[in-house]
Design a protein around this motif. Structure first.
Motif, mmCIF file in Angstrom:
data_model
loop_
_atom_site.group_PDB
_atom_site.id
_atom_site.type_symbol
_atom_site.label_atom_id
_atom_site.label_comp_id
_atom_site.label_asym_id
_atom_site.label_seq_id
_atom_site.Cartn_x
_atom_site.Cartn_y
_atom_site.Cartn_z
ATOM 1 N N MET A 229 0.827 -1.207 0.000
ATOM 2 C CA MET A 229 0.000 0.000 0.000
ATOM 3 C C MET A 229 0.861 1.258 0.000
ATOM 4 O O MET A 229 0.396 2.328 -0.408
ATOM 5 N N GLN A 230 2.103 1.141 0.471
ATOM 6 C CA GLN A 230 2.967 2.325 0.487
ATOM 7 C C GLN A 230 3.589 2.590 -0.882
ATOM 8 O O GLN A 230 4.024 3.704 -1.150
ATOM 9 N N ARG A 231 3.615 1.541 -1.707
ATOM 10 C CA ARG A 231 4.155 1.746 -3.067
ATOM 11 C C ARG A 231 3.066 2.336 -3.953
ATOM 12 O O ARG A 231 1.894 2.021 -3.803
ATOM 13 N N GLN A 232 3.485 3.160 -4.892
ATOM 14 C CA GLN A 232 2.507 3.684 -5.837
ATOM 15 C C GLN A 232 2.293 2.650 -6.937
ATOM 16 O O GLN A 232 3.221 1.921 -7.296
ATOM 17 N N PRO A 233 1.070 2.554 -7.457
ATOM 18 C CA PRO A 233 0.830 1.538 -8.487
ATOM 19 C C PRO A 233 1.678 1.808 -9.722
ATOM 20 O O PRO A 233 2.015 2.952 -10.025
ATOM 21 N N GLU A 234 1.998 0.724 -10.402
ATOM 22 C CA GLU A 234 2.763 0.830 -11.645
ATOM 23 C C GLU A 234 1.951 1.621 -12.670
ATOM 24 O O GLU A 234 0.721 1.503 -12.707
ATOM 25 N N PRO A 235 2.607 2.407 -13.529
ATOM 26 C CA PRO A 235 1.863 3.063 -14.619
ATOM 27 C C PRO A 235 1.197 1.989 -15.480
ATOM 28 O O PRO A 235 1.755 0.904 -15.637
#
Ligand code: CUA
Length: 333
Positions: A229-235
């Motif tokens: 949840m702390q990572r931003q989703p991949e483009p």
């Protein structure tokens, strides 16, 4: 005068109301934390301490009335009968006092924090969904609260509009969420699992469909959820998903919903739930519907059909645009 209706429908209705908490996903009778256990102990005590004495008192009164009816008319009442009634009254008063003291003790026990909380979660009530924030981890999500099983968690409860009430029966009693105030609750889920909660204060037309899940993960599972949840989703990869990202902007979804990371200019709407990690959630519509492709399609097409009175408008997208939008939303992991 019409006779009283046959009692079985009434008995059935009362038994149904009393037994509806025994099963299903939202049970007050199977506590998973110390707060709920304290309240269940109190409820059990109240049932036993009121039903048994009530049966005894009703029996004594019936006995005295029958004996009185059998005695010759005009005969004065016996002194023993008056003494029995006084004793009954005294015992009743003592019982009420004992229940009052038990209630105060249970309230103290239920509100005592079950240990030092290492994790704080903010839960904000909206008409008609739950915003969930982890301020120490920069996580924003909705309607699903992940917590580590066996560890105390500090909940900061507030409201963005009207009075709501946070109630997860297997974890604790209800706590009101009042605009302009922050209420604190420390809960501990003693066993891993998913616990359904429900808004417990009438807050408008969709009050009954304002639900949430508390998911108590075991140590490693919680740590990995927190990390993801702390990572931003991949483009979005692939033409269809990239097209869906454009549809998301053209259909003005971004004016109400935030998606962190994948837009250069940012989708920062705060009217509806944050969608940054939408695809990781189990449900949509404040735990109204399971999250899958078909449901998502019907939901976006006409959300009011599933939650009448919802503020999200219908989106009459073409089939191609809807396919693209769904493909994009599925990348939000
Ligand atoms: Cu929110 Cu009822």
């Amino acid at each position: 005068m019409r006779p009283w209706p046959w009692p079985w429908p009434w008995i059935g209705a009362c038994a149904g109301a009393a037994l509806c908490a025994c099963g299903g996903p939202q049970r007050a009778l199977s506590p998973a934390g110390p707060g709920a256990a304290a309240l269940l102990d109190l409820a059990t005590l109240f049932v036993v301490a009121t039903v048994l004495p009530a049966a005894v008192v009703i029996g004594i009164i019936a006995y005295l009335l029958l004996r009185r009816a059998a005695s010759p008319p005009g005969q004065p009442g016996r002194q023993e009968d008056a003494i029995i009634l006084w004793i009954g009254g005294g015992l009743t008063a003592a019982l009420i006092l004992a229940l009052l003291l038990s209630s105060l003790r249970a309230g103290t026990r239920a509100s005592a924090p079950p240990g030092e909380a290492a994790l704080t979660v903010e839960v904000i009530g909206h008409q008609f969904w739950w915003e969930v924030r982890y301020p120490d981890h920069s996580i924003v999500t909705a309607n699903e609260i992940h917590v580590p099983a066996g560890a105390p968690v500090h909940l900061r409860l507030s409201s963005a509009d009207v009075i709501h009430s946070f109630w997860v029966p297997e974890l604790h009693g209800k706590v009101d969420m009042i605009p302009g105030r922050v209420h604190h609750l420390v809960v501990r889920a003693d066993r891993p699992g998913a616990y359904r909660g429900q808004c417990a204060e009438f807050c408008g037309i969709q009050h009954a469909l304002m639900a949430l899940w508390v998911i108590a993960d075991e140590g490693d599972a919680f740590a990995s959820w927190l990390g993801a949840m702390q990572r931003q989703p991949e483009p979005p990869a692939g033409d269809l998903a990239r097209r869906g990202q454009q549809v998301f902007m053209q259909a003005h979804c971004h004016t109400c919903h935030a998606v962190r990371g994948s837009f250069p200019e940012g989708a920062t709407g705060a009217v509806g739930p944050d969608l940054t990690h939408l695809a990781r959630r189990r449900m949509i519509g404040a735990a109204t519907l399971p999250l899958n492709r078909d449901v998502l399609r019907r939901w976006i097409h006409d959300p009011d059909r599933y939650k009448p009175g919802i503020r999200m408008p219908a989106s009459p997208l073409s089939e191609a645009d809807m396919d693209a939008l769904i493909a994009y939303l599925e990348t939000l992991r």
